[in-house]
Design a protein around this motif. Structure first.
Motif, PDB file in Angstrom:
ATOM      1  N   GLN A 134      -2.990   5.536  -1.580  1.00  0.00           N
ATOM      2  CA  GLN A 134      -3.518   4.567  -2.528  1.00  0.00           C
ATOM      3  C   GLN A 134      -4.095   3.357  -1.810  1.00  0.00           C
ATOM      4  N   GLU A 135      -4.851   2.569  -2.548  1.00  0.00           N
ATOM      5  CA  GLU A 135      -5.415   1.344  -2.008  1.00  0.00           C
ATOM      6  C   GLU A 135      -4.364   0.242  -1.966  1.00  0.00           C
ATOM      7  N   ARG A 136      -4.574  -0.717  -1.105  1.00  0.00           N
ATOM      8  CA  ARG A 136      -3.682  -1.864  -1.040  1.00  0.00           C
ATOM      9  C   ARG A 136      -3.815  -2.690  -2.322  1.00  0.00           C
ATOM     10  N   GLU A 137      -2.678  -3.146  -2.853  1.00  0.00           N
ATOM     11  CA  GLU A 137      -2.690  -3.902  -4.091  1.00  0.00           C
ATOM     12  C   GLU A 137      -1.935  -5.217  -3.942  1.00  0.00           C
ATOM     13  N   GLN A 173       0.842  -1.186   0.000  1.00  0.00           N
ATOM     14  CA  GLN A 173       0.000   0.000   0.000  1.00  0.00           C
ATOM     15  C   GLN A 173       0.882   1.241   0.000  1.00  0.00           C
ATOM     16  N   GLU A 202      -7.545  -9.482  -1.462  1.00  0.00           N
ATOM     17  CA  GLU A 202      -7.443  -9.193  -0.034  1.00  0.00           C
ATOM     18  C   GLU A 202      -8.468  -9.989   0.759  1.00  0.00           C
ATOM     19  N   SER A 203      -9.691 -10.074   0.230  1.00  0.00           N
ATOM     20  CA  SER A 203     -10.776 -10.724   0.936  1.00  0.00           C
ATOM     21  C   SER A 203     -10.598 -12.234   1.046  1.00  0.00           C
TER      22      SER A 203
END
Length: 124
Positions: free
Chosen positions: A43-46, A39, A108-109
């Protein structure tokens, strides 16, 4: 509880290398697929890379393909991320994650357990 602890981050110049480590405890490590995410500020985690529980299959994000390598040592309950040819755009907090399962996982989920992250800063 399950714990994941990352280490090995730091400040380096573009073109340098770093090796990150993630030590897992309180789980049967060989049952778990592992992944690395990152991350950057604002920004969003990638997704970065994932590996199956026995180390037999890996999957890399296009942005790191050919530069980063994931590996694991199940006897040491540790997964590694070797990062070569680092670029300023690799600057981020890097997280390891674990999911019980026989595949590799990209979302991520998908993951059940997360470390607290280690900072990587790459200067130009």
């Amino acid at each position: 509880q399950v714990q994941l602890v990352e280490s090995g981050g730091g400040l380096v110049q573009a073109g340098a290398s770093l090796r990150l480590s993630c030590l897992a405890s309180r789980l049967t490590f060989s049952y778990y697929a592992m992944g690395w995410f990152r991350q950057a500020p604002g920004q969003e985690r990638e997704f970065v890379v994932a590996v199956t529980r026995n180390g037999g299959t890996t999957y890399y994000a296009d942005s790191v393909q050919g530069r980063f390598t994931i590996s694991r040592d199940n006897a040491k309950n540790t997964v590694y991320l070797q990062m070569n040819s680092l670029k300023p755009e690799d600057t981020a907090v890097y997280y390891c994650a674990a999911k019980r399962g026989s595949s590799y996982y990209l979302l991520e989920s998908d993951y059940n357990y997360w470390g607290q992250g280690t900072q990587v800063i790459v200067s130009s």
